[in-house]
Scaffold this motif. Structure first.
Motif, PDB file in Angstrom:
ATOM      1  N   GLN A  68       0.814  -1.218   0.000  1.00 46.49           N
ATOM      2  CA  GLN A  68       0.000   0.000   0.000  1.00 46.49           C
ATOM      3  C   GLN A  68       0.850   1.271   0.000  1.00 46.49           C
ATOM      4  OE1 GLN A  68      -3.097  -1.619  -0.718  1.00 46.49           O
ATOM      5  NE2 GLN A  68      -3.764   0.203   0.341  1.00 46.49           N
ATOM      6  N   TYR A  69       2.157   1.142   0.017  1.00 49.36           N
ATOM      7  CA  TYR A  69       3.065   2.279   0.235  1.00 49.36           C
ATOM      8  C   TYR A  69       2.716   3.520  -0.583  1.00 49.36           C
ATOM      9  CZ  TYR A  69       7.282   5.039   0.674  1.00 49.36           C
ATOM     10  OH  TYR A  69       8.152   6.065   0.903  1.00 49.36           O
ATOM     11  N   TRP A  70       2.460   3.364  -1.861  1.00 48.50           N
ATOM     12  CA  TRP A  70       2.238   4.514  -2.745  1.00 48.50           C
ATOM     13  C   TRP A  70       0.779   4.941  -2.860  1.00 48.50           C
ATOM     14  CZ3 TRP A  70       5.894   7.611  -4.591  1.00 48.50           C
ATOM     15  CH2 TRP A  70       7.215   7.155  -4.555  1.00 48.50           C
ATOM     16  N   VAL A  71      -0.153   4.130  -2.409  1.00 48.73           N
ATOM     17  CA  VAL A  71      -1.578   4.429  -2.618  1.00 48.73           C
ATOM     18  C   VAL A  71      -1.965   5.783  -2.036  1.00 48.73           C
ATOM     19  CG1 VAL A  71      -3.945   3.698  -2.132  1.00 48.73           C
ATOM     20  CG2 VAL A  71      -2.242   2.011  -2.838  1.00 48.73           C
ATOM     21  N   SER A  72      -1.660   6.019  -0.762  1.00 48.43           N
ATOM     22  CA  SER A  72      -2.056   7.297  -0.154  1.00 48.43           C
ATOM     23  C   SER A  72      -1.297   8.467  -0.771  1.00 48.43           C
ATOM     24  CB  SER A  72      -1.855   7.265   1.361  1.00 48.43           C
ATOM     25  OG  SER A  72      -0.499   7.085   1.681  1.00 48.43           O
ATOM     26  N   LYS A  73      -0.056   8.253  -1.155  1.00 50.59           N
ATOM     27  CA  LYS A  73       0.713   9.324  -1.800  1.00 50.59           C
ATOM     28  C   LYS A  73       0.046   9.731  -3.124  1.00 50.59           C
ATOM     29  CE  LYS A  73       5.253   7.893  -0.042  1.00 50.59           C
ATOM     30  NZ  LYS A  73       5.579   8.967   0.837  1.00 50.59           N
ATOM     31  N   ILE A  74      -0.400   8.753  -3.871  1.00 47.85           N
ATOM     32  CA  ILE A  74      -1.050   9.028  -5.156  1.00 47.85           C
ATOM     33  C   ILE A  74      -2.410   9.693  -4.920  1.00 47.85           C
ATOM     34  CG2 ILE A  74      -2.084   7.988  -7.211  1.00 47.85           C
ATOM     35  CD1 ILE A  74       0.163   5.807  -6.997  1.00 47.85           C
ATOM     36  N   GLU A  75      -3.190   9.150  -3.996  1.00 55.77           N
ATOM     37  CA  GLU A  75      -4.514   9.716  -3.737  1.00 55.77           C
ATOM     38  C   GLU A  75      -4.432  11.123  -3.160  1.00 55.77           C
ATOM     39  OE1 GLU A  75      -7.160   5.677  -3.101  1.00 55.77           O
ATOM     40  OE2 GLU A  75      -6.234   6.603  -1.335  1.00 55.77           O
ATOM     41  N   ASP A  76      -3.402  11.404  -2.360  1.00 56.37           N
ATOM     42  CA  ASP A  76      -3.215  12.761  -1.820  1.00 56.37           C
ATOM     43  C   ASP A  76      -2.828  13.742  -2.919  1.00 56.37           C
ATOM     44  OD1 ASP A  76      -3.796  11.802   0.689  1.00 56.37           O
ATOM     45  OD2 ASP A  76      -1.712  11.778   1.386  1.00 56.37           O
ATOM     46  N   GLU A  77      -2.078  13.265  -3.893  1.00 55.09           N
ATOM     47  CA  GLU A  77      -1.592  14.113  -4.983  1.00 55.09           C
ATOM     48  C   GLU A  77      -2.669  14.373  -6.032  1.00 55.09           C
ATOM     49  OE1 GLU A  77       1.617  16.334  -6.509  1.00 55.09           O
ATOM     50  OE2 GLU A  77       1.649  15.146  -4.679  1.00 55.09           O
ATOM     51  N   LEU A  78      -3.485  13.383  -6.279  1.00 53.41           N
ATOM     52  CA  LEU A  78      -4.505  13.463  -7.325  1.00 53.41           C
ATOM     53  C   LEU A  78      -5.899  13.436  -6.722  1.00 53.41           C
ATOM     54  CD1 LEU A  78      -3.183  10.995 -10.024  1.00 53.41           C
ATOM     55  CD2 LEU A  78      -3.853  13.333 -10.431  1.00 53.41           C
ATOM     56  N   GLU A  79      -6.685  14.413  -7.042  1.00 51.79           N
ATOM     57  CA  GLU A  79      -8.072  14.420  -6.574  1.00 51.79           C
ATOM     58  C   GLU A  79      -8.930  13.622  -7.547  1.00 51.79           C
ATOM     59  OE1 GLU A  79      -9.404  18.430  -6.034  1.00 51.79           O
ATOM     60  OE2 GLU A  79      -7.673  18.941  -4.795  1.00 51.79           O
ATOM     61  N   GLU A  80     -10.008  13.100  -7.026  1.00 55.01           N
ATOM     62  CA  GLU A  80     -11.004  12.409  -7.847  1.00 55.01           C
ATOM     63  C   GLU A  80     -10.460  11.198  -8.596  1.00 55.01           C
ATOM     64  OE1 GLU A  80     -12.803  15.328 -10.369  1.00 55.01           O
ATOM     65  OE2 GLU A  80     -13.543  16.499  -8.695  1.00 55.01           O
ATOM     66  N   VAL A  81      -9.641  10.393  -7.891  1.00 56.48           N
ATOM     67  CA  VAL A  81      -9.138   9.162  -8.506  1.00 56.48           C
ATOM     68  C   VAL A  81      -9.420   7.974  -7.600  1.00 56.48           C
ATOM     69  CG1 VAL A  81      -7.280  10.278  -9.799  1.00 56.48           C
ATOM     70  CG2 VAL A  81      -6.801   9.316  -7.550  1.00 56.48           C
ATOM     71  N   PHE A  82      -9.468   6.818  -8.232  1.00 53.93           N
ATOM     72  CA  PHE A  82      -9.518   5.546  -7.524  1.00 53.93           C
ATOM     73  C   PHE A  82      -8.247   4.798  -7.906  1.00 53.93           C
ATOM     74  CE2 PHE A  82     -10.745   0.964  -7.868  1.00 53.93           C
ATOM     75  CZ  PHE A  82     -10.694   0.698  -6.509  1.00 53.93           C
TER      76      PHE A  82
END
Length: 177
Positions: free
Chosen positions: A29-43
């Motif tokens: 899960q390491y990158w999941v929150s980093k990606i979701e924090d950086e990009l809005e409105e993504v799954f």
């Protein structure tokens, strides 16, 4: 660049197998929150599996689509009714500071789910996702490799599945036939 990547692979593969260590100690899960924090409105669909890969694998799609896991029955049913889902596939090597960003379109055709992938954006949305992902990776010291570098054959390396004609892609991301 090419020679630096080849030297890294020689060093890594000269020392042994990574699968046990990756499966046991690496947080998928390491990158999941980093990606979701950086990009809005993504799954972010985390499809990381260290069986024959040495990378984090994420499929990023608009959160306007239902949150469907890649390959699930719900995903396939959605494609049958809505015809396609576009997104960005991100592979981040766990063993070296490199990544692959592909722009993908899953669609339903002749009774089966099909995949089309390329190294340039498919539309404005995938372009936006790709831009943010590349910036995030760059900020974290991870260099994105293009198709030319990924297809370079690595001398004197044999993997479990890919015994001959092993490429940089096979060594850093996925061992495949």
């Amino acid at each position: 660049m090419r020679d630096d990547v080849l030297r890294t692979i020689e060093r890594l593969y000269g020392k042994g197998d990574f699968q046990y260590t990756l499966a046991k100690y690496v947080d998928k899960q390491y990158w999941v929150s980093k990606i979701e924090d950086e990009l809005e409105e993504v799954f972010v669909d985390n499809i990381t599996d260290f069986s024959y890969s040495t990378c984090f694998s994420y499929f990023i799609q608009s959160s306007l689509n239902p949150k469907l896991r890649l390959g699930s029955d719900e995903f396939n049913d959605y494609l049958k009714k809505n015809f396609e889902i576009k997104g960005v596939m991100v592979l981040i090597s766990v063993i070296a500071p490199y990544s692959v960003v592909k722009y993908v379109r899953y669609y339903y055709n002749d009774g089966a789910v099909q995949l089309h992938e390329e190294y340039s954006p498919i539309d404005k949305e995938t372009e936006r996702f790709g831009k943010y992902i590349l910036e995030l990776l760059n900020k974290n010291g991870i260099e994105n490799l293009d198709e030319t570098v990924l297809n370079v054959e690595v001398p004197n390396i044999s993997l479990e599945l890919k015994e001959e004609d092993v490429t940089i892609y096979n060594c850093l991301f996925e061992d495949s036939y």
